[in-house]
Design a protein around this motif. Structure first.
Motif, PDB file in Angstrom:
ATOM      1  N   ILE A   1       0.858  -1.187   0.000  1.00 22.93           N
ATOM      2  CA  ILE A   1       0.000   0.000   0.000  1.00 22.93           C
ATOM      3  C   ILE A   1       0.892   1.233   0.000  1.00 22.93           C
ATOM      4  O   ILE A   1       1.725   1.396   0.901  1.00 22.93           O
ATOM      5  N   TYR A   2       0.707   2.096  -0.974  1.00 20.99           N
ATOM      6  CA  TYR A   2       1.558   3.277  -1.001  1.00 20.99           C
ATOM      7  C   TYR A   2       0.806   4.497  -1.522  1.00 20.99           C
ATOM      8  O   TYR A   2      -0.141   4.405  -2.296  1.00 20.99           O
ATOM      9  N   SER A   3       1.219   5.660  -1.018  1.00 15.73           N
ATOM     10  CA  SER A   3       0.727   6.967  -1.457  1.00 15.73           C
ATOM     11  C   SER A   3      -0.780   7.098  -1.354  1.00 15.73           C
ATOM     12  O   SER A   3      -1.442   7.622  -2.258  1.00 15.73           O
ATOM     13  N   GLN A   4      -1.347   6.647  -0.229  1.00 17.35           N
ATOM     14  CA  GLN A   4      -2.761   6.901   0.040  1.00 17.35           C
ATOM     15  C   GLN A   4      -2.880   8.241   0.763  1.00 17.35           C
ATOM     16  O   GLN A   4      -2.144   8.521   1.702  1.00 17.35           O
ATOM     17  N   HIS A   5      -3.828   9.066   0.347  1.00 18.84           N
ATOM     18  CA  HIS A   5      -3.916  10.424   0.866  1.00 18.84           C
ATOM     19  C   HIS A   5      -4.459  10.476   2.289  1.00 18.84           C
ATOM     20  O   HIS A   5      -4.366  11.500   2.946  1.00 18.84           O
ATOM     21  N   SER A   6      -5.047   9.405   2.762  1.00 18.31           N
ATOM     22  CA  SER A   6      -5.593   9.391   4.107  1.00 18.31           C
ATOM     23  C   SER A   6      -5.033   8.187   4.863  1.00 18.31           C
ATOM     24  O   SER A   6      -3.872   8.205   5.249  1.00 18.31           O
ATOM     25  N   TYR A   7      -5.803   7.122   5.041  1.00 14.75           N
ATOM     26  CA  TYR A   7      -5.334   5.963   5.785  1.00 14.75           C
ATOM     27  C   TYR A   7      -4.980   4.834   4.827  1.00 14.75           C
ATOM     28  O   TYR A   7      -5.673   4.598   3.840  1.00 14.75           O
ATOM     29  N   ALA A   8      -3.942   4.101   5.149  1.00 14.97           N
ATOM     30  CA  ALA A   8      -3.723   2.845   4.436  1.00 14.97           C
ATOM     31  C   ALA A   8      -4.803   1.848   4.827  1.00 14.97           C
ATOM     32  O   ALA A   8      -5.370   1.154   3.981  1.00 14.97           O
ATOM     33  N   VAL A   9      -5.125   1.781   6.133  1.00 16.17           N
ATOM     34  CA  VAL A   9      -6.184   0.898   6.639  1.00 16.17           C
ATOM     35  C   VAL A   9      -7.028   1.690   7.627  1.00 16.17           C
ATOM     36  O   VAL A   9      -6.518   2.194   8.635  1.00 16.17           O
ATOM     37  N   GLU A  10      -8.314   1.783   7.342  1.00 15.51           N
ATOM     38  CA  GLU A  10      -9.266   2.425   8.260  1.00 15.51           C
ATOM     39  C   GLU A  10     -10.129   1.341   8.897  1.00 15.51           C
ATOM     40  O   GLU A  10     -10.725   0.513   8.203  1.00 15.51           O
ATOM     41  N   LEU A  11     -10.186   1.340  10.231  1.00 18.53           N
ATOM     42  CA  LEU A  11     -11.033   0.409  10.969  1.00 18.53           C
ATOM     43  C   LEU A  11     -12.186   1.207  11.564  1.00 18.53           C
ATOM     44  O   LEU A  11     -11.998   1.967  12.518  1.00 18.53           O
ATOM     45  N   ALA A  12     -13.376   1.025  10.991  1.00 23.61           N
ATOM     46  CA  ALA A  12     -14.542   1.819  11.387  1.00 23.61           C
ATOM     47  C   ALA A  12     -15.531   0.958  12.162  1.00 23.61           C
ATOM     48  O   ALA A  12     -16.718   0.891  11.829  1.00 23.61           O
ATOM     49  N   GLY A  13     -15.034   0.270  13.173  1.00 18.90           N
ATOM     50  CA  GLY A  13     -15.891  -0.534  14.023  1.00 18.90           C
ATOM     51  C   GLY A  13     -15.812  -2.010  13.722  1.00 18.90           C
ATOM     52  O   GLY A  13     -15.602  -2.421  12.582  1.00 18.90           O
ATOM     53  N   GLY A  14     -15.985  -2.825  14.764  1.00 17.84           N
ATOM     54  CA  GLY A  14     -15.932  -4.267  14.604  1.00 17.84           C
ATOM     55  C   GLY A  14     -14.898  -4.878  15.529  1.00 17.84           C
ATOM     56  O   GLY A  14     -14.333  -4.211  16.400  1.00 17.84           O
ATOM     57  N   ASN A  15     -14.625  -6.166  15.321  1.00 19.40           N
ATOM     58  CA  ASN A  15     -13.676  -6.828  16.205  1.00 19.40           C
ATOM     59  C   ASN A  15     -12.951  -7.953  15.498  1.00 19.40           C
ATOM     60  O   ASN A  15     -13.384  -8.445  14.459  1.00 19.40           O
ATOM     61  N   THR A  16     -11.835  -8.323  16.072  1.00 23.19           N
ATOM     62  CA  THR A  16     -10.996  -9.441  15.638  1.00 23.19           C
ATOM     63  C   THR A  16     -10.384  -9.168  14.266  1.00 23.19           C
ATOM     64  O   THR A  16     -10.783  -9.734  13.246  1.00 23.19           O
TER      65      THR A  16
END
Length: 625
Positions: A376-391
């Motif tokens: 993952i490269y040159s993403q303007h915000s997050y490479a990985v966004e975790l918007a709720g959940g588990n595991t």
């Protein structure tokens, strides 16, 4: 499925030993003169492979060869209801095709060439009705292949592909081309049955049509239908004006696969709308390319997506999703390459998410998610966004020049039980807004951040490469930051490795921080491990870390471990043990915390730091150097 029957040519070889007339079905091991020219039969293959032979002197017995290993064959005597006979030593066998072989050839599936039934393929004649008639003919025959020879087939309506029918072309030379004008909703091709598929085709949405879905999955009517084993394979989709591929939200899809496809020059890639809870399952997206997508029809949040599974706030909308070996490149900067909401058992692996897009992977209200081996490269915000959940398991990814690596973003749906390990993260924050590599906030809990390599992070302000909490309302709880390495060498890199603002039960242990560059006075009031001013932090352990300033130091207030200089904290249970800190202005600075209690034991800050430690407050000291 049974074994595949093979044929290569009329090869012959000799068998030295004589063979007796055994019972039909007897398995024997033969040594032959040579296996040259014969297929490679294997009973260990999936499915197994096999071929048939006869003695040229007596062809009454059919012999089945099930395994070839050099000149050693495994055979079954008396195949296809024939009677085994005696074979004289030195007899010659030859490869044959029998009626039984022919009955197993897969090309017995009905096969229809559209040009034999009125399709023109000149790029201007409307071939929709002619092709649909052939598709319906294949459906009436119980299924089959509708073949589009190399040509451009203009259609001004929808082709509907029912159960058991495959529409197959000759690769990019066979094109289905939509109308050049119109504003009403139009699906160029609709897959509308079990085992319906598209293979080796190019589908072009049309230059001016404003509402085209190139491939529609399922129906548009309310009321759920279940569709199984739909396939898109080696299909190039371009110039869709709405969605390249859309699965409407009324239907359930099981064992769907999209493999080796390309989506280009479209505003949106693949969209699965929310289907009934627990319905759609076994979805595979593998080895596809998404390129040059542009934000022409954003959703309400201003983003469009290349690959989007939009479930409800339940984590059971989609089950068993695999997204692997795809390439996302040259995307508009408001496009999210991968977004999944409401899913259970998700694997996102070995994908390449390239320059130009916004958030790389966005996962919300999901559980049991594995994100591994991605670049993952040159993403303007997050490479990985975790918007709720588990595991969540986020391991072995390579991330470069993104604003952030991982962040928990949904305060209403906290993200819990997260493992982030074995990743390589370089140059985060460069070229974009300043930010952390990892931010544990919005009520996140039980995060384990271990054995990652961080290099040349630009955090900005007092933000850290890893940040726990951003204020009293969004703490991180049960956070372990263990065995990581941070190496700062670029001239614009800030110093902070971990910043703690708000949280409880935080362990920072066995990490190595090496700042191998000159540090100027403009970076005063930074620290390798920093506890922000007016923080609310309880039960914090900072153990066995190695913090080293290896460059030239001209700043006057650069610290190894710093409490932020606040006059008071609502903080208890801090333990700082066995850390080695060299090359800073001060090794440890707990300056104004008169109401807090710290345990400092066995730390080594006596070598290489320019000033003495500052320790105020109710403190238990023992064994420090």
């Amino acid at each position: 499925m049974g074994a595949y029957d093979l044929f290569s040519n009329n090869a012959q070889t000799s068998v030295a030993a004589s063979k007796t007339a055994v019972a039909a079905g007897t398995e024997e091991t033969w040594t032959v003169g040579s296996s040259a020219g014969f297929p490679i039969a294997s009973d260990a293959a999936t499915p197994p492979t096999q071929f048939r032979i006869v003695d040229v002197a007596d062809t009454s017995e059919v012999i089945l060869v099930t395994n070839v290993s050099g000149s050693t064959w495994t055979v079954i005597r008396g195949a296809e209801d024939t009677t085994p006979v005696t074979h004289t030593g030195g007899f010659t066998v030859t490869h044959i095709v029998t009626a039984g072989w022919l009955n197993r050839v897969e090309t017995r599936i009905p096969y229809f060439n559209v040009k034999g039934y009125g399709a023109v393929g000149d790029g201007s004649t409307d071939d929709r009705d002619a092709i649909q008639d052939v598709i319906d003919m294949a459906n009436s025959a119980g299924g089959g292949v509708v073949f589009l020879p190399p040509s451009d087939y203009k259609i001004n309506g929808t082709l509907t592909v029912p159960s058991g029918v495959t529409v197959r072309g000759a690769g990019q030379l066979s094109s289905i081309v939509g109308p050049s004008s119109g504003s009403d909703f139009l699906s160029l091709v609709t897959l509308a049955g079990n085992d319906a598929s598209l293979e080796s085709l190019r589908i072009v949405g049309g230059a001016a049509h404003t509402n085209t879905v190139c491939v529609q999955l399922g129906g548009l009517e309310e009321g759920s239908s279940v569709f199984e084993r739909m396939r898109l394979s080696r299909v190039r989709i371009e110039r869709g004006s709405h969605y390249a591929v859309e699965a409407f939200g009324y239907d359930v899809f099981k064992d769907f696969a999209m493999v080796d496809c390309e989506i280009t020059d479209s505003p949106t890639g693949v969209f699965f709308a929310a289907t009934p809870s627990g319905g759609s399952q076994g979805l595979v997206f593998s080895r596809n390319t998404f390129r040059n997508l542009q934000n022409a029809t954003p959703l309400g949040d201003g983003y469009v997506r290349a690959l989007h599974l939009q479930g409800s706030d339940s984590d059971t909308t989609f089950q068993r999703v695999i997204i692997s070996e795809n390439v996302f490149d040259e995307l508009d900067d408001t496009i999210i390459p991968i977004q999944i909401n409401g899913a259970n058992e998700v694997t996102i692996t070995a994908n390449v998410l390239g320059a130009g897009s916004s958030k790389g992977i966005s996962v919300g209200q999901c559980k049991r998610v594995t994100i591994t081996g991605n670049s993952i490269y040159s993403q303007h915000s997050y490479a990985v966004e975790l918007a709720g959940g588990n595991t969540f398991s986020i391991t072995g990814n390579v991330v470069d020049a993104c604003d952030m690596f991982v962040k928990s973003t949904n305060a209403a749906l906290p993200t819990t039980d997260v493992t982030i390990s074995g990743n390589t993260v370089t140059n985060n924050g460069f070229g974009y807004a300043t930010g952390n590599a990892i931010c544990v906030n919005n009520g996140a809990a039980r995060w384990h951040i271990a054995s990652n390599l961080f290099r040349d992070s630009k955090s900005g302000g007092v933000d850290g490469v890893i940040q726990v909490g951003t204020g009293s309302s969004d703490p991180g709880t049960d956070v372990a930051i263990v065995g990581n390495t941070y190496h700062a060498s670029a001239a614009t890199a800030d110093v902070n490795f971990v910043t703690n603002f708000c949280g409880s039960r935080i362990r920072i242990a066995n990490n190595t921080v090496v700042i191998a560059r000159n540090v100027s006075s403009s970076l005063n009031n930074f620290a390798a491990i920093y506890f922000g001013a007016a923080s609310v932090l309880t039960h914090v352990r900072v153990d066995d870390n190695h913090l080293q300033m290896a460059g030239t130091l001209t700043a006057t207030e650069l610290r190894g471990i710093d409490d932020g200089g606040a006059s008071s904290y609502s903080s208890t249970g801090w333990s700082v043990r066995r850390n080695t800190i060299t090359g800073f202005n001060r090794g440890i600075s707990f300056l104004n915390n008169t109401s807090a209690t710290f345990t400092l034991q066995g730390n080594d800050t006596g070598v290489g730091n320019t000033s003495a430690d500052q320790i105020n407050g109710a403190t238990r000291l023992s064994g420090n150097i």
